[in-house]
Scaffold this active site. Structure first.
Site, PDB file in Angstrom:
ATOM      1  CG  HIS A  44      -2.118  -1.075   1.232  1.00  0.00           C
ATOM      2  ND1 HIS A  44      -1.899  -2.211   1.976  1.00  0.00           N
ATOM      3  CD2 HIS A  44      -3.340  -1.103   0.505  1.00  0.00           C
ATOM      4  CE1 HIS A  44      -2.993  -2.879   1.893  1.00  0.00           C
ATOM      5  NE2 HIS A  44      -3.701  -2.297   1.024  1.00  0.00           N
ATOM      6  CD  GLN A  68     -13.875  -6.373  -1.740  1.00  0.00           C
ATOM      7  OE1 GLN A  68     -14.129  -5.163  -2.113  1.00  0.00           O
ATOM      8  NE2 GLN A  68     -12.613  -6.613  -2.091  1.00  0.00           N
ATOM      9  CD  GLN A 155      -0.707  -5.465 -12.966  1.00  0.00           C
ATOM     10  OE1 GLN A 155      -0.828  -4.555 -13.235  1.00  0.00           O
ATOM     11  NE2 GLN A 155      -0.826  -6.709 -13.836  1.00  0.00           N
ATOM     12  CG  ASP A 157      -5.586  -7.381  -5.506  1.00  0.00           C
ATOM     13  OD1 ASP A 157      -5.460  -8.593  -5.017  1.00  0.00           O
ATOM     14  OD2 ASP A 157      -5.213  -6.730  -4.726  1.00  0.00           O
ATOM     15  CB  SER A 192      -1.389 -10.286   0.770  1.00  0.00           C
ATOM     16  OG  SER A 192      -2.612 -10.397   1.044  1.00  0.00           O
ATOM     17  NE  ARG A 194      -8.505 -12.301   2.501  1.00  0.00           N
ATOM     18  CZ  ARG A 194      -9.074 -11.679   1.650  1.00  0.00           C
ATOM     19  NH1 ARG A 194      -8.447 -11.001   0.664  1.00  0.00           N
ATOM     20  NH2 ARG A 194     -10.296 -11.222   1.664  1.00  0.00           N
TER      21      ARG A 194
HETATM   22  O1  PAF Z   1      -7.877  -4.312  -3.251  1.00  0.00           O
HETATM   23  C1  PAF Z   1      -8.654  -3.898  -2.562  1.00  0.00           C
HETATM   24  O2  PAF Z   1      -8.274  -3.721  -1.225  1.00  0.00           O
HETATM   25  C2  PAF Z   1     -10.259  -3.890  -2.634  1.00  0.00           C
HETATM   26  O3  PAF Z   1     -10.646  -4.856  -3.241  1.00  0.00           O
HETATM   27  C3  PAF Z   1     -10.826  -2.497  -2.779  1.00  0.00           C
HETATM   28  C4  PAF Z   1     -10.289  -2.147  -4.201  1.00  0.00           C
HETATM   29  C5  PAF Z   1     -10.164  -1.311  -1.911  1.00  0.00           C
HETATM   30  C6  PAF Z   1     -12.144  -2.412  -2.991  1.00  0.00           C
HETATM   31  O4  PAF Z   1     -12.889  -2.704  -1.566  1.00  0.00           O
END
Ligand code: PAF
Length: 290
Positions: A44, A68, A155, A157, A192, A194
């Protein structure tokens, strides 16, 4: 001798509602948005730093989007670390953090949603039905609330980037989508949120994902079949590791449509993998030119 104390980075302005955001928007100039679900890590940080190069104001949204997550997924246990996230944003010089509550983003039943069409039903979409509909719906809302000029996605994702780009194109949204390269830890694991779920042994097994992608990339002069065979060999071996790596998919796809490339394909492609290690599902990919 005078002692210097490290200066405290300036805290971002934290905004919780669309009304506060709208009031601020007029003074923001050119805006780059980094949409996130928090639990911010090195990956990030690289998105925030890329965003800075595109705008006067960097806005980071932090929202764990229930739409999601499937019914048996990790929505409840997804890491929520707002205080630490705000420190990361301050260190990265982020100007505004938009951190709405669920009641702000979904004040009532969400009847109208954004469908990713056939791109949302393959790979991630096949294994996580409704995932891209949830992503596109929240991203569309964030675009409408923040009104960014640029939006920066990882990228890592790759399919998410492709469906967001397609939404922007097909719905004529006035946003430029920028994809920033995947950030990897020293051992090769893609960063990630996770990864915090992984035990040391699971993390060890999980390294097979990046090793498989590397093996595939190394075989790229042999064409699609050779790439997939080299990556598959690594993953097959990892299926016998303790704990095992259980593959959902390994695919070599067109980066724009996420359909499988044809035999003999030349040009750009993405080698993508998704696998389970213990209770954790991981995805990774590498862009290739064949
Ligand atoms: O990649 C993510 O963290 C999420 O899928 C996003 C783009 C913030 C949408 O909730």
């Amino acid at each position: 001798m005078t002692e210097t104390t490290p200066s405290t980075p300036k805290a971002p302005t934290v905004v919780r509602t669309p009304e506060e955001l709208a009031r601020l928007r007029a003074s923001m100039g050119r805006v780059a948005l980094v949409p996130t679900m928090g639990a911010l890590h090195q990956g990030h940080r690289s998105l925030m730093s890329a965003a800075r190069g595109h705008a006067d104001t960097v806005v980071v949204s932090i929202f764990v989007n229930p739409l999601q997550f499937g019914p048996n997924e990790d929505y409840d246990r997804y890491p929520r670390t707002l205080d630490a996230d705000l420190r990361v944003c301050a260190e990265e010089g982020v100007d505004v953090v938009f951190a709405p509550g669920v009641e702000v983003m979904y004040p009532g039943e969400q009847i109208v949603t954004v469908d990713a069409g056939k791109m949302g039903r393959v790979l991630e979409g096949e294994f996580r039905p409704g995932f891209f509909e949830g992503v596109l719906t929240v991203v569309a809302k964030l675009f409408n609330l923040v009104r960014p000029d640029v939006a920066v996605f990882g990228q890592k994702d790759a399919q998410q980037v492709a469906v967001v780009r397609r939404m922007v194109r097909d719905l004529c949204l006035p946003v430029t989508v920028v994809a920033a390269p995947t950030v990897r830890d020293g051992d090769g694991l893609a960063t990630s949120s996770r990864n915090v779920y992984l035990s040391a042994a699971e993390r060890d097994s999980a390294l097979a994902l990046s090793r498989a992608l590397l093996a595939g990339a190394d075989a790229s002069s042999g064409g699609p079949e050779a790439i997939l065979a080299a990556a598959r060999k690594v993953l097959d071996a990892a299926a016998g590791a303790v704990p095992p790596v259980l593959v959902d998919y390994l695919a070599l796809v067109d980066p724009a449509t996420f359909t499988d490339v044809r035999p003999g394909h030349r040009g750009s492609a993405v080698l993508a993998v998704a696998a389970w290690v213990g209770e954790t599902r991981l995805i990774d990919n590498v862009p290739l030119t064949l």
